[in-house]
Design an enzyme around this catalytic site. Structure first.
Site, PDB file in Angstrom:
ATOM      1  N   HIS A 432      94.017  65.071 100.574  1.00 12.17           N
ATOM      2  CA  HIS A 432      94.149  63.569 101.309  1.00 12.17           C
ATOM      3  C   HIS A 432      93.478  63.359 102.672  1.00 12.17           C
ATOM      4  O   HIS A 432      92.659  62.408 102.913  1.00 12.17           O
ATOM      5  CB  HIS A 432      95.625  63.418 101.207  1.00 12.17           C
ATOM      6  CG  HIS A 432      95.847  61.991 101.913  1.00 12.17           C
ATOM      7  ND1 HIS A 432      96.678  61.081 101.200  1.00 12.17           N
ATOM      8  CD2 HIS A 432      95.901  61.534 103.055  1.00 12.17           C
ATOM      9  CE1 HIS A 432      96.667  59.933 101.917  1.00 12.17           C
ATOM     10  NE2 HIS A 432      96.464  60.181 103.247  1.00 12.17           N
ATOM     11  N   GLU A 433      93.513  64.399 103.506  1.00 13.87           N
ATOM     12  CA  GLU A 433      93.170  63.960 104.681  1.00 13.87           C
ATOM     13  C   GLU A 433      91.794  64.386 105.119  1.00 13.87           C
ATOM     14  O   GLU A 433      91.185  63.674 105.564  1.00 13.87           O
ATOM     15  CB  GLU A 433      93.906  64.980 105.816  1.00 13.87           C
ATOM     16  CG  GLU A 433      95.503  64.769 105.961  1.00 13.87           C
ATOM     17  CD  GLU A 433      95.786  63.429 106.504  1.00 13.87           C
ATOM     18  OE1 GLU A 433      95.117  62.879 106.893  1.00 13.87           O
ATOM     19  OE2 GLU A 433      96.971  62.870 106.121  1.00 13.87           O
ATOM     20  N   HIS A 437      90.425  60.786 103.626  1.00 14.62           N
ATOM     21  CA  HIS A 437      89.971  59.797 104.660  1.00 14.62           C
ATOM     22  C   HIS A 437      88.597  60.257 105.339  1.00 14.62           C
ATOM     23  O   HIS A 437      87.922  59.532 105.899  1.00 14.62           O
ATOM     24  CB  HIS A 437      90.922  60.134 105.837  1.00 14.62           C
ATOM     25  CG  HIS A 437      92.380  59.503 105.680  1.00 14.62           C
ATOM     26  ND1 HIS A 437      92.463  58.231 104.939  1.00 14.62           N
ATOM     27  CD2 HIS A 437      93.438  60.055 105.553  1.00 14.62           C
ATOM     28  CE1 HIS A 437      93.779  58.046 104.831  1.00 14.62           C
ATOM     29  NE2 HIS A 437      94.530  59.111 105.083  1.00 14.62           N
ATOM     30  N   GLU A 490      95.350  54.692 102.545  1.00  8.51           N
ATOM     31  CA  GLU A 490      96.112  55.432 102.035  1.00  8.51           C
ATOM     32  C   GLU A 490      95.974  55.710 100.549  1.00  8.51           C
ATOM     33  O   GLU A 490      96.045  56.740 100.004  1.00  8.51           O
ATOM     34  CB  GLU A 490      97.634  55.082 102.431  1.00  8.51           C
ATOM     35  CG  GLU A 490      97.636  55.384 104.016  1.00  8.51           C
ATOM     36  CD  GLU A 490      97.310  56.626 104.628  1.00  8.51           C
ATOM     37  OE1 GLU A 490      97.276  57.590 104.085  1.00  8.51           O
ATOM     38  OE2 GLU A 490      96.910  56.491 105.730  1.00  8.51           O
TER      39      GLU A 490
END
Length: 680
Positions: A432-433, A437, A490
């Site tokens: 995810h990070e 992103h 997100e």
């Protein structure tokens, strides 16, 4: 004080919430004296910003904070001396602890107001018996207890909601126009609040120590039918203390990069210059893998209704070198995994900027809530041209492994899910990070009029035709997509996590080599996301149709996607849905499940990258809208709701030249004492 149209019990402060010491002592004890002092001064600086957070949440939060600390000091932490009913004392302490844990009277995760479960009269009795300020209580008791369907949520005051970012009857229309005018005059919005004088006149409060303008900003702007007057010195007292501690920290830096970073912080917080803060973030990105990792400023924009102003946040943490190693291995392979994502190279950065990715043990997190992972800075130009960092917060992840019951999971899945959910979550956070992103490119017009893509031959869009939209000069992701940007991004990162969690090579990086373990991680990851989407209904308000938490809006939309694809079912036999559980068809994960995720991800990414705000917003709003078929489960979700953990953070002080770390008992009294001893 409260509306009779709503169930007040749904807004009472949590009872029996787990209170956990956010310990990093074993890591702190391994630091050198110099490193301990650096961590100490950054922690002190960060905590001095706590009052800024309170002011950003609601206008009553800071006086409530003052009253809670005053009562505690007057009682010398001995609440038995009140000699009142134990349930009343307990109810007060539970409210006070939850308030301090959230730094305000609205939940940091959900933006929903909570009120004491004791009566106004009992609260007043505690104020009187502790010889505390009765006048202060009388001033705040109405907003302390008042609840109606609108003021129960953060949002635009013109809609009846509450926000400490605004003074007066501020509307979305006002903020959209203010953002445009400020952007046209090169005034950055991240550290601002807005005071409305009339529909055509506003005071813009700039966070800074100095009360006079030392920036390049104009003092007044008249444009597009409105007048804006910039007023400097918002939070001036706090910034004086913050800067004092930064100057002390500069004497114990590990390298010149940290020294330059602190200089930029000081300039930003003295003058209110976001350009100076951007300079601090450039140095921060270049400070590779420090033993003490920090980040301070107006960071996340989730809670400002306009989606651009950042909430004060300060991270001080210690690197966990063993865990960091596997994250660095993921970084080293990141380009290979990004190539697997379902879009053409035109929608991706020309060159992936390999970030620093570390696992950290949190010493201090001054803010309204603590995430499990962070990907910053949020400035698009720095991310593109300099880079970014990913951090995974190890002692937050570990704190999720408590023995609280796991709701909405069938007995057949319980053992496997309980065994693998934390490991699966760590993998999800990592993807995810870093790859969520950290991926993607915004098709943009640059300040010199050129483009960062082939504008004469643009890439193909969702409809099979070349895209026609892009980011014009000065436009950013946040300014273009506004309040939807947080939840949308997100969601994109969460969907990337599900898209790549099935990759065997990626799972091996995290130490899962056997087919059995890999299958369990994948299954637990999809089951965990689906369950989170169901739990998200708590954070959706039926009366306003408003989502109160970006991550949960995102997870709900993913559940809806998987339900529509036939991968997931919500199964029940009882009319009250008390036996409701999430059923996941394991055999379909890598077929129809993967295709559904791929299709969702491609839409989200291309709409974002091409700046197609109309189609992108409509698409995501439709996917995250709550249907009557799913809304019916919300009462069962609320009934099964478990209180969120509250983290007590340690304090540090220097005694005889040595830094001493003090931790507190895991109780409501311990929580309050930790704040009292920060002397905020």
């Amino acid at each position: 004080m409260s509306s009779t149209n709503i169930d007040i019990s749904n807004f009472h402060a949590d009872a029996k919430a787990p209170i956990v010491s956010l310990t990093a002592k074993s890591f702190f004890d391994q630091l050198t004296d110099k490193e301990q002092k650096y961590a100490h001064f950054f922690s002190k600086a960060g905590h001095w910003g706590s009052r800024i957070v309170l002011r950003q949440v609601s206008h009553e939060s800071e006086p409530i904070f003052d009253l809670i600390l005053q009562i505690h000091k007057n009682l010398k932490s001995d609440y038995s001396s009140l000699k009142i009913d134990e349930d009343v004392t307990k109810g007060y302490l539970e409210y006070a602890s939850q308030f301090l844990s959230n730094l305000g009277n609205y939940k940091s995760f959900g933006d929903k107001k909570f009120i004491p479960r004791i009566s106004v009269e009992d609260f007043e009795k505690i104020v009187k018996l502790s010889n505390s300020d009765l006048d202060l209580f009388n001033k705040i008791k109405e907003p302390l207890y008042s609840i109606d369907e609108k003021s129960a949520l953060l949002g635009f005051p013109s809609d009846g909601h509450v926000s400490g970012y605004y003074f007066g009857d501020v509307s979305k229309k006002n903020i959209d126009l203010i953002k445009k005018v400020l952007a046209d005059h090169k005034v950055l919005y991240e550290n601002l609040r807005v005071k409305k004088i009339s529909e055509t006149e506003f005071i813009i409060l700039v966070a800074s120590e100095l009360t006079n303008n030392k920036t390049s900003y104009p003092n007044e702007i008249e444009a597009d039918g409105i007048k804006l007057t910039l007023k400097f010195g918002d939070h001036s007292k706090e910034f004086t203390k913050i800067i004092e501690n930064f100057k002390e920290a500069k004497d114990v830096v590990a390298n010149e990069t940290q020294s330059k970073m602190i200089d930029a912080y000081v300039e930003s917080f003295e003058t209110g210059s976001i350009d100076a803060h951007k300079e601090s973030q450039k140095y921060w990105v270049k400070d590779i893998s420090p033993v003490i990792e920090t980040n301070v400023g107006f960071i996340e924009t989730y809670r400002e209704p306009g989606g651009v102003a950042g909430e004060w946040e300060a991270l001080v943490s210690i690197q966990n070198k063993e865990r960091t190693l596997k994250f660095q291995n993921l970084v080293n392979s990141a380009e290979n995994f990004i190539k697997l994502l379902p879009w053409t190279k035109e929608y991706e950065k020309d060159k992936f900027q390999a970030p620093d990715f570390t696992s950290l043990e949190v010493l201090t997190f001054a803010g309204s809530g603590i995430p499990a992972g962070i990907n910053i800075p949020n400035y698009d130009d720095i991310r593109l041209n300099i880079g970014f960092k990913n951090v995974s917060l190890g002692n937050i992840l570990n704190a999720k492994s408590g023995k609280e019951p796991i709701t909405f999971i069938h007995d057949d899945d319980y053992e496997l899910f309980n065994k693998y959910r934390n490991d699966s979550f760590e993998v999800q956070v990592g993807i995810h990070e870093l790859l969520g992103h950290g991926s993607g490119k915004l098709l943009s017009e640059l300040h010199d009029g050129s483009f960062n893509y082939d504008h004469s031959n643009p890439p193909i869009g969702i409809d099979g035709k070349p895209v026609t939209t892009f980011y014009k000069k000065g436009e950013t992701w946040g300014s273009k997509f506004g309040s939807l940007a947080g939840a949308y991004e997100e969601c994109r990162a969460e969907v990337i996590a599900l898209y790549l969690i099935t990759n065997e090579e990626l799972l091996k990086i995290f130490g899962f080599d056997s087919k059995e373990d890999q299958d369990a991680i994948i299954y637990s990851g999809f089951l965990q996301m689906s369950r989170a989407g169901l739990l998200a209904l708590e954070f959706w308000d039926p009366s306003s149709q408003k989502w109160g938490q970006p991550h949960m809006q995102a997870r709900y939309s993913i559940l809806k996607t998987l339900l529509n694809a036939g991968l997931v079912e919500l199964v029940y036999t009882k009319e009250d849905y008390s036996d409701l559980y999430v059923k996941l068809d394991k055999s379909k994960i890598e077929t129809i499940g993967h295709e559904a995720i791929k299709d969702y991800l491609r839409h989200l990414h291309i709409y974002k990258a091409s700046g197609d705000v109309e189609n992108g917003s409509n698409y995501f709003i439709d996917r995250s809208s709550v249907t009557p078929e799913l809304a019916k489960f919300r009462p069962a979700v609320l009934k099964a709701r478990l209180p969120r953990k509250q983290f007590i953070q340690a304090n540090t002080e220097i005694i005889d030249g040595k830094v001493v770390l003090k931790e507190y008992e895991e109780s409501e009294v311990g929580m309050i004492q930790s704040f009292v001893e920060r002397e905020l």
